[in-house]
Design an enzyme around this catalytic site. Structure first.
Site, mmCIF file in Angstrom:
data_model
loop_
_atom_site.group_PDB
_atom_site.id
_atom_site.type_symbol
_atom_site.label_atom_id
_atom_site.label_comp_id
_atom_site.label_asym_id
_atom_site.label_seq_id
_atom_site.Cartn_x
_atom_site.Cartn_y
_atom_site.Cartn_z
ATOM 1 N N ASN A 10 0.872 -1.221 -0.120
ATOM 2 C CA ASN A 10 0.047 -0.039 -0.036
ATOM 3 C C ASN A 10 0.888 1.119 -0.046
ATOM 4 O O ASN A 10 1.456 1.501 1.035
ATOM 5 C CB ASN A 10 -1.060 0.096 1.155
ATOM 6 C CG ASN A 10 -1.756 1.159 1.555
ATOM 7 O OD1 ASN A 10 -1.698 1.952 0.458
ATOM 8 N ND2 ASN A 10 -2.467 1.331 2.630
ATOM 9 N N TRP A 11 0.915 1.875 -1.244
ATOM 10 C CA TRP A 11 2.031 2.986 -1.316
ATOM 11 C C TRP A 11 1.401 4.343 -0.495
ATOM 12 O O TRP A 11 2.198 5.094 -0.486
ATOM 13 C CB TRP A 11 2.154 3.303 -2.660
ATOM 14 C CG TRP A 11 2.959 2.281 -3.666
ATOM 15 C CD1 TRP A 11 3.203 1.311 -2.928
ATOM 16 C CD2 TRP A 11 3.385 2.157 -5.007
ATOM 17 N NE1 TRP A 11 3.817 0.332 -3.992
ATOM 18 C CE2 TRP A 11 3.962 0.816 -5.000
ATOM 19 C CE3 TRP A 11 3.449 3.242 -6.052
ATOM 20 C CZ2 TRP A 11 4.573 0.739 -6.222
ATOM 21 C CZ3 TRP A 11 3.865 2.770 -6.942
ATOM 22 C CH2 TRP A 11 4.692 1.823 -7.351
ATOM 23 N N LYS A 12 -0.143 4.187 -0.409
ATOM 24 C CA LYS A 12 -0.511 5.556 0.204
ATOM 25 C C LYS A 12 -0.279 6.496 -0.737
ATOM 26 O O LYS A 12 -0.175 6.432 -2.045
ATOM 27 C CB LYS A 12 -0.120 5.755 1.723
ATOM 28 C CG LYS A 12 -0.158 4.405 2.556
ATOM 29 C CD LYS A 12 -0.101 4.791 3.994
ATOM 30 C CE LYS A 12 0.076 3.468 4.671
ATOM 31 N NZ LYS A 12 0.044 3.747 6.426
ATOM 32 N N HIS A 97 -9.671 0.871 4.942
ATOM 33 C CA HIS A 97 -7.959 0.944 5.758
ATOM 34 C C HIS A 97 -8.446 1.874 7.004
ATOM 35 O O HIS A 97 -9.267 2.836 6.991
ATOM 36 C CB HIS A 97 -7.218 1.507 4.491
ATOM 37 C CG HIS A 97 -5.702 1.660 5.159
ATOM 38 N ND1 HIS A 97 -5.347 2.756 6.206
ATOM 39 C CD2 HIS A 97 -4.657 0.918 5.108
ATOM 40 C CE1 HIS A 97 -4.114 2.360 6.577
ATOM 41 N NE2 HIS A 97 -3.661 1.339 5.931
ATOM 42 N N GLU A 99 -7.147 4.168 7.865
ATOM 43 C CA GLU A 99 -6.792 5.843 7.682
ATOM 44 C C GLU A 99 -7.932 6.362 7.092
ATOM 45 O O GLU A 99 -8.388 7.345 7.403
ATOM 46 C CB GLU A 99 -5.673 5.877 6.790
ATOM 47 C CG GLU A 99 -4.320 5.815 7.481
ATOM 48 C CD GLU A 99 -2.959 5.408 6.667
ATOM 49 O OE1 GLU A 99 -3.132 5.677 5.347
ATOM 50 O OE2 GLU A 99 -1.862 5.040 7.311
ATOM 51 N N GLU A 169 -5.188 -5.430 10.489
ATOM 52 C CA GLU A 169 -4.272 -4.296 10.690
ATOM 53 C C GLU A 169 -4.520 -3.507 12.114
ATOM 54 O O GLU A 169 -5.353 -2.520 12.216
ATOM 55 C CB GLU A 169 -4.438 -3.532 9.572
ATOM 56 C CG GLU A 169 -4.015 -3.811 8.183
ATOM 57 C CD GLU A 169 -3.464 -2.667 7.380
ATOM 58 O OE1 GLU A 169 -2.564 -3.135 7.090
ATOM 59 O OE2 GLU A 169 -4.120 -2.055 7.182
ATOM 60 N N GLY A 175 2.442 1.850 10.676
ATOM 61 C CA GLY A 175 3.342 2.977 10.750
ATOM 62 C C GLY A 175 3.911 3.402 11.892
ATOM 63 O O GLY A 175 4.506 4.462 11.925
ATOM 64 N N SER A 214 3.593 -2.491 10.340
ATOM 65 C CA SER A 214 4.872 -2.477 10.399
ATOM 66 C C SER A 214 5.698 -3.697 10.155
ATOM 67 O O SER A 214 6.618 -4.191 10.850
ATOM 68 C CB SER A 214 5.375 -2.068 12.007
ATOM 69 O OG SER A 214 4.954 -0.724 12.030
ATOM 70 N N GLY A 235 2.704 -1.309 4.283
ATOM 71 C CA GLY A 235 2.710 0.304 4.025
ATOM 72 C C GLY A 235 4.212 0.560 3.897
ATOM 73 O O GLY A 235 4.597 0.423 2.510
ATOM 74 N N GLY A 236 4.888 1.125 4.700
ATOM 75 C CA GLY A 236 5.986 1.976 4.661
ATOM 76 C C GLY A 236 7.207 0.899 3.857
ATOM 77 O O GLY A 236 7.861 1.527 2.912
HETATM 78 C C1 PEP Z 1 -0.546 -0.160 6.113
HETATM 79 O O1 PEP Z 1 -0.485 1.065 5.462
HETATM 80 O O2 PEP Z 1 -1.509 -0.548 5.794
HETATM 81 C C2 PEP Z 1 0.540 -0.400 6.733
HETATM 82 C C3 PEP Z 1 0.294 -1.573 7.417
HETATM 83 O O3 PEP Z 1 1.535 0.355 6.942
HETATM 84 P P1 PEP Z 1 2.843 -0.145 7.508
HETATM 85 O O4 PEP Z 1 3.423 -1.483 7.005
HETATM 86 O O5 PEP Z 1 3.727 1.028 7.260
HETATM 87 O O6 PEP Z 1 2.673 -0.095 9.103
#
Ligand code: PEP
Length: 252
Positions: A10-12, A97, A99, A169, A175, A214, A235-236
Site C-alpha cells: 500500500n503506497w498510500k 483501511h 486511515e 491491521e 506506521g 509495521s 505500507g512503509g
Molecule cells: C498499512 O498502511 O496498511 C500499513 C500496514 O502500514 P505499515 O506497514 O507502514 O505499518
C-alpha cells in the site's frame, strides 16, 4: 485447503511517477512467474495506468487503495468506480483501511458498501479491520474486529468471502514500527477465521487473512509462519524495493 500467500504493498500518497517507475522496475525483476506467492502493488489512483503498463508480462498484480461506494458512472466528484479500476488493470482493491476510517469518517456501513461495489465490478476486496491501542488495552480487540467483519457479512453474505481477502491491521501497529507479535496476530486471525467458519467451514478454510502493521523483512518470516497468517498488507516497507522483496521472499 492451501492458501497462496499474498503480499500487498500500500503506497498510500507517497512517491512521484519517477519514484514509482524505479520501484516497479526493481520489484518486477525480483518476482518470477510461478512464484509460490503473489505480489500486489497498490499505487495512488493516478499512477495505476502507468504501473499497470510497466508490469505487463510480469507476475505482479495491481490494485487500488480505495473505491467509490457507487457503481458505474455518475455525478460523484472525486470518486473512482470499480469498473474504472478494472479498466486500468486492477484485480484487487483495499477497503476500510484504518486511515480511511479515522481520517475520512468511513463507517462500517460505508466499508461494507465499498466491499460490495468492488465485488460487483469483479474486483477482490481486501477488507481491513483492526483495533486501536485504546481498544486493545480495554480488552475490546475481539469485539471491535467482530463488529467490523460482521458489518460486511450482514451486507454481503458469507458467500462473498469466497472471493475476498481480510487484512487484520491493528491500528497501533500501522506506521509506528511497533509490530504485533506473531502470537498476538495469530490469535486475532484465528478468531476471524472462526467467525467465518461458524457460517461456512469451506469458505473459512480458503479465506486469505493478511497481517498489516509495521511488517519488515526482519519480522516477516515469523509472522508468516503462523497457521492463520496468509501474507501481509505492507505500507512503509513496500516503498523500499529490497525490503519489500525480502518480505515477499519470506512468504514465498
Ligand atoms: C498499512 O498502511 O496498511 C500499513 C500496514 O502500514 P505499515 O506497514 O507502514 O505499518
Amino acid at each position: 485447503m492451501t492458501r497462496k500467500p499474498l503480499i500487498a504493498g500500500n503506497w498510500k500518497m507517497h512517491g512521484s511517477l519517477a519514484d514509482s517507475r524505479a520501484l516497479v522496475d526493481a520489484l518486477r525483476a525480483g518476482v518470477t512467474a510461478g512464484a509460490p506467492a503473489t505480489m500486489l502493488l497498490c499505487p495512488p489512483y493516478v499512477y495505476l495506468p502507468a504501473v499497470n503498463g510497466w508490469l505487463q508480462g510480469s507476475a505482479v498484480a495491481v490494485g487500488a487503495q480505495d473505491i467509490a461506494d457507487k457503481p458505474g458512472t455518475g455525478a460523484y466528484t472525486g470518486e473512482v468506480s470499480g469498473q474504472m479500476l478494472r479498466e486500468v488493470g486492477c484485480s484487487h482493491v483495499i477497503v476500510g483501511h484504518s486511515e480511511r476510517r479515522a481520517l475520512y469518517g468511513e463507517t462500517d456501513v460505508v466499508v461494507a458498501t465499498k466491499f460490495k461495489a468492488a465485488q460487483a465490478a469483479g474486483l477482490v476486496p481486501i477488507a481491513c479491520v483492526g483495533e486501536t491501542l485504546e481498544q486493545r488495552e480495554a480488552a475490546q480487540t475481539r469485539s471491535v474486529v467482530e463488529r467490523q467483519v460482521e458489518a460486511i457479512v450482514e451486507a454481503a453474505g458469507v458467500q462473498a468471502f469466497a472471493k475476498a481477502v481480510i487484512a487484520y491491521e491493528p491500528v497501533w501497529a500501522i506506521g509506528t514500527g511497533r509490530t504485533a507479535t506473531p502470537e498476538q496476530a495469530q490469535e486475532v486471525h484465528a478468531f476471524i477465521r472462526g467467525m467465518i467458519g461458524k457460517r461456512d467451514a469451506t469458505i473459512a478454510a480458503g479465506l486469505s487473512i493478511l497481517y498489516g502493521g509495521s511488517v519488515k523483512g526482519a519480522n516477516a518470516r515469523s509472522l508468516f509462519a503462523m497457521a492463520d497468517i496468509d501474507g501481509g498488507l505492507v505500507g512503509g516497507a513496500s516503498l523500499v524495493a529490497a525490503e519489500f522483496l525480502e518480505i515477499f521472499r519470506a512468504a514465498a
